[in-house]
Design a protein around this motif. Structure first.
Motif, short mmCIF file in Angstrom:
data_model
loop_
_atom_site.label_atom_id
_atom_site.label_comp_id
_atom_site.label_asym_id
_atom_site.label_seq_id
_atom_site.Cartn_x
_atom_site.Cartn_y
_atom_site.Cartn_z
N ASP A 184 115.90 29.44 3.32
CA ASP A 184 116.69 28.20 3.25
C ASP A 184 116.17 27.39 2.07
OD1 ASP A 184 118.12 25.91 3.54
OD2 ASP A 184 117.73 25.66 5.69
N GLN A 185 116.56 27.84 0.91
CA GLN A 185 116.01 27.27 -0.32
C GLN A 185 116.37 25.79 -0.47
OE1 GLN A 185 116.53 30.00 -3.60
NE2 GLN A 185 115.93 28.44 -5.05
N SER A 186 117.56 25.44 0.02
CA SER A 186 118.00 24.05 -0.14
C SER A 186 117.12 23.09 0.70
CB SER A 186 119.48 23.98 0.25
OG SER A 186 119.83 22.70 0.53
N THR A 187 116.94 23.43 1.98
CA THR A 187 116.09 22.58 2.84
C THR A 187 114.65 22.57 2.33
OG1 THR A 187 117.47 23.14 4.72
CG2 THR A 187 115.32 22.23 5.25
N ASN A 188 114.17 23.73 1.94
CA ASN A 188 112.78 23.80 1.47
C ASN A 188 112.59 23.03 0.17
OD1 ASN A 188 111.55 25.23 3.59
ND2 ASN A 188 112.50 27.12 2.88
#
Ligand SMILES: Cc1cc2nc3c(=O)[nH]c(=O)nc-3n(C[C@H](O)[C@H](O)[C@H](O)COP(=O)(O)O)c2cc1C
Length: 152
Positions: free
Chosen positions: A132-136
């Motif tokens: 979950d690159q966006s949340t991370n």
């Protein structure tokens, strides 16, 4: 503040994470240099007011939850020096399916204590960066924002 952000990576996640943190700190008027750990010189280290160490967790000689192997020569090289008053922070990428989730963070925190450095903020541990690159990325941005407030 002059900030040196040191990273090592295998699949690029820690490099991306480092770039996100560097961008946020730069927006907060800090002067950030991002370097791979194998390129860091003693002069880089001496010149920085704050050093951020970023690493994935990895196996090293059958030990699990260790910093990226490139950190070994770097740590060996400075382990007998003292950096009293030098500010540090730690970024860890890992995967919670491993026994020692982000174990590298604990190893790096212990190392910072050993060389008399001061941790200026809680370390961040990112689970499955690419899942979950966006949340991370948001978590890293918030962590960097909080760090910027602490050192201002
Ligand atoms: C051989 C191997 C060993 C790993 N060991 C650990 C570990 O002990 N603890 C952990 O939290 N993650 C572990 N991981 C997961 C990586 O740290 C994680 O995928 C990380 O995001 C990789 O970062 P990078 O993209 O910068 O290389 C391991 C991955 C591999 C392939």
């Amino acid at each position: 503040m002059k900030i040196l952000l040191v990273f090592a990576t295998n699949s690029g996640g820690t490099q991306l994470a480092s770039q996100i943190v560097a961008e946020t700190l730069t927006k907060n008027n800090h002067q950030v240099t991002v370097k791979e750990v194998r390129e860091v010189s003693p002069a880089d280290f001496a010149a920085a007011d704050l050093i951020i160490l970023a690493s994935p967790s990895w196996d090293y000689e059958s030990l699990e939850g260790q910093p990226h192997p490139d950190y070994r020569p770097f740590m060996e090289g400075i382990k007998d020096q003292k950096f009293a008053g030098k500010k540090f922070a730690v970024i860890g990428l890992g995967d919670s399916s491993y026994t020692y989730f982000c174990g590298a963070v604990n190893v790096l925190e212990d190392f910072i204590k050993k060389i008399d450095g001061t941790l200026v903020t809680d370390s961040i541990k990112i689970d499955g960066f690419y899942l979950d690159q966006s949340t991370n990325s948001q978590k890293l941005d918030m962590w960097a924002q909080n760090l910027a407030e602490k050192i201002s």
